[in-house]
Design a protein around this motif. Structure first.
Motif, PDB file in Angstrom:
ATOM      1  N   GLY A 307      43.450  32.033  27.305  1.00 37.25           N
ATOM      2  CA  GLY A 307      44.746  32.210  27.962  1.00 37.25           C
ATOM      3  C   GLY A 307      45.426  30.907  28.312  1.00 37.25           C
ATOM      4  O   GLY A 307      46.218  30.846  29.264  1.00 37.25           O
ATOM      5  N   ASP A 424      44.623  29.746  34.000  1.00 33.54           N
ATOM      6  CA  ASP A 424      44.568  30.398  35.309  1.00 33.54           C
ATOM      7  C   ASP A 424      43.152  30.277  35.883  1.00 33.54           C
ATOM      8  O   ASP A 424      42.191  30.786  35.298  1.00 33.54           O
ATOM      9  CB  ASP A 424      44.956  31.871  35.160  1.00 33.54           C
ATOM     10  N   ALA A 426      41.787  31.740  38.225  1.00 35.70           N
ATOM     11  CA  ALA A 426      41.201  33.030  38.601  1.00 35.70           C
ATOM     12  C   ALA A 426      40.612  33.777  37.406  1.00 35.70           C
ATOM     13  O   ALA A 426      39.939  34.790  37.577  1.00 35.70           O
ATOM     14  CB  ALA A 426      42.270  33.891  39.289  1.00 35.70           C
ATOM     15  N   SER A 427      40.862  33.273  36.191  1.00 35.43           N
ATOM     16  CA  SER A 427      40.421  33.994  34.986  1.00 35.43           C
ATOM     17  C   SER A 427      39.118  33.470  34.388  1.00 35.43           C
ATOM     18  O   SER A 427      38.714  33.911  33.312  1.00 35.43           O
ATOM     19  CB  SER A 427      41.520  33.921  33.911  1.00 35.43           C
ATOM     20  N   LYS A 429      35.995  33.952  34.908  1.00 31.54           N
ATOM     21  CA  LYS A 429      34.923  34.922  34.639  1.00 31.54           C
ATOM     22  C   LYS A 429      35.154  35.727  33.364  1.00 31.54           C
ATOM     23  O   LYS A 429      34.202  36.237  32.765  1.00 31.54           O
ATOM     24  CB  LYS A 429      34.758  35.868  35.833  1.00 31.54           C
ATOM     25  N   SER A 430      36.408  35.847  32.958  1.00 33.31           N
ATOM     26  CA  SER A 430      36.705  36.651  31.760  1.00 33.31           C
ATOM     27  C   SER A 430      36.803  35.794  30.496  1.00 33.31           C
ATOM     28  O   SER A 430      37.015  36.320  29.400  1.00 33.31           O
ATOM     29  CB  SER A 430      38.022  37.411  31.955  1.00 33.31           C
ATOM     30  N   MET A 431      36.637  34.487  30.628  1.00 30.54           N
ATOM     31  CA  MET A 431      36.748  33.604  29.462  1.00 30.54           C
ATOM     32  C   MET A 431      35.452  33.615  28.653  1.00 30.54           C
ATOM     33  O   MET A 431      34.368  33.792  29.199  1.00 30.54           O
ATOM     34  CB  MET A 431      37.076  32.174  29.907  1.00 30.54           C
TER      35      MET A 431
END
Length: 506
Positions: A307, A424, A426-427, A429-431
């Motif tokens: 992202g 971001d 905050a992102s 953990k999803s990377m």
């Protein structure tokens, strides 16, 4: 020899062992590294120096020169985080330096540097205060992507840890133009590359350490401590510290002396092949580069997955809309990938790969003027990236429609040339994990290892540890594995056996 004599010899040996520093007893020489956080000053300087790197890259994120100094010319020290202390002269004058495996010279600011403001912000070498100084006077200059230095050679003693290297040739920098070195946290650079890329053919410090018998084993190793709030790490000459790594090292041979260069295999994003280096890519382990640089085609895929903010490429979108279907059909017909872009008329084929066919847009003409006439064809570049992306998607059995939509999305994620991409915070953990194949083994980086955080609390910003740089054959495609990678993997540089080794950092 009597029993009493043997006992005295053993006692003396034990006493000597206890009196010697631990590193000397192990035959190792240790240099403590300090870690500095990435800050806003370095980011401002980084943006101001981007224009110079853009000029060197020919305006299209590619480097045409195949000379030995080409990668040094692109080096960016602004986000460097790890420094160590050395002494020059007798008595030793202290300097903070970057220990850089991607260059081979030692330079420090000179007291004779009168007209560069940067020199006044750093320690300066005073030859008149050293009893071991020897005049040389040969002129020297080194050009980096984020600044240049000029000066002259001198000879003096250099102190690293407990060692003193005698009669070391180094550069006294008398010019450090621009903002780059003014805001830098280091005084100079100590190169640990091969003599083949040494400016003035000066013998590197590392060579003289071996030649003068100062270390028993011609090996050095880096441990970068990535744990927040702890010491920066350690550079060890003469071997490695087993406390710095887990398991065994995976070694690969040096394929080209100059940089510590080796062959690397496929790059995987979230466990899936990108396909770009499946046939092999060159890589260098570079302690003087903070980020991890790679071919734009793969960095773009990584940007899309994490992202990261990108730069919308109209040329890329044009290639997808006007030629996408034709490129896909050629690949499905099993046309040799390197010939696809020449067959659609966007590149010419030189027998190995596609090269610019001379098609230029008005935008490209303007870029050529601002870059001193250096031009590359963005349509050809975009086509070759599209071929790589489409091959990857076809290998995953995706439909034509899904492939074209995905390629169009990637056109929005192209990284700015040699620039940083924000993400971001905050992102994380999803990377996905990003893995590199070295010596047949997968070396993975987790998001917390490849994302750099600037600042703390609500004001914190996160930037991607990946940056784009395209170097064409025969030198490239090339990856530069900087501190982002070497922080995760303890790295050994073996001069005797000409190999580089990696093991998980402790």
């Amino acid at each position: 020899m009597g029993t009493r004599s043997i006992a005295l010899v053993l006692l003396a040996a034990v006493l000597l062992q206890t009196l010697l520093p631990a590193s000397a007893a192990e035959g190792l020489v240790r240099v403590a590294l300090k870690k500095q956080p990435v800050d806003q000053n370095s980011r401002v300087a980084e943006r101001l120096s981007a224009e110079e790197r853009q000029r060197l890259l020919g305006g299209a994120n590619s480097l045409g020169s195949s000379g030995e100094g080409d990668i040094i010319a692109l080096k960016n020290y602004m986000n460097a985080q790890y420094f160590g202390e050395i002494g020059v002269g007798t008595p030793a004058q202290k300097f903070t330096v970057i220990f850089d495996t991607g260059s081979s010279n030692l330079w420090v600011p000179s007291a004779k540097c009168y007209f560069s403001i940067a020199c006044y912000f750093h320690s300066r070498y005073k030859s008149g205060q050293s009893s071991t100084y020897k005049k040389n006077g040969k002129p020297a200059d080194i050009h980096y992507g984020t600044g240049s230095i000029a000066g002259f050679f001198s000879e003096d003693s250099v102190t690293l840890g407990d060692l003193v290297v005698k009669d070391q040739e180094f550069i006294e920098a008398t010019k450090e133009p621009g903002l780059t070195f003014m805001v830098a946290k280091f005084d100079g650079i100590l190169g640990l590359g091969f003599q083949e890329i040494s400016v003035g053919n000066a013998v590197p410090v590392w060579y003289n350490m071996i030649k003068q018998g100062l270390i028993s084993d011609p090996v050095f190793s880096f441990w970068f401590n990535r744990h927040a709030g702890e010491e920066g790490g350690e550079l060890v000459f003469g071997g490695m510290d087993p406390n710095h790594y887990k398991g065994n090292h995976t070694y690969v041979p040096v394929t080209q002396k100059g940089y510590w260069q080796f062959n690397m295999g496929d790059v995987l994003v979230d466990g899936k092949s990108t396909g770009f280096c499946a046939g092999g890519c060159a890589a260098i382990a570079d302690s003087g580069t903070s980020l991890l640089a790679g071919p734009t085609a793969i960095i773009t895929e990584i940007n899309e997955k994490i992202g990261a903010a990108g730069v919308v490429s109209q040329e890329c979108k044009t290639v997808v809309s006007q030629y996408g279907q034709q490129i896909l059909d050629l690949l499905l017909a099993e046309t040799q990938p390197a010939k696809v872009c020449s067959q659609v008329g966007l590149c010419t084929f030189d027998g190995i790969h596609g090269v610019s066919a001379g098609i230029r847009s008005v935008v490209d003409d303007e870029a050529g003027k601002s870059n001193g006439g250096l031009r590359s064809d963005p349509m050809c570049n975009a086509c070759e990236m599209a071929v790589v992306w489409m091959q990857n998607q076809l290998a995953q059995n995706k439909t034509k429609e899904l492939i074209l939509n995905y390629i169009n999305q990637l056109c929005d994620r192209l990284p700015s040339p040699m620039g940083e991409s924000s993400v971001d915070c905050a992102s994380l953990k999803s990377m996905p994990d990003i893995a590199f194949t070295i010596g047949g083994k997968k070396f993975s980086l987790k998001p917390e290892q490849y994302i750099l955080k600037v600042g703390e609390g609500p004001a914190a910003q996160c930037i991607s540890g990946f940056t784009a740089m395209d170097i064409p054959p025969p030198r490239g495609p090339l990856w530069i594995l900087g501190d982002v990678f070497m922080g995760a993997y303890h790295t050994v540089f073996d001069y005797d056996k000409l190999r580089v080794g990696f093991a998980e950092s402790a």
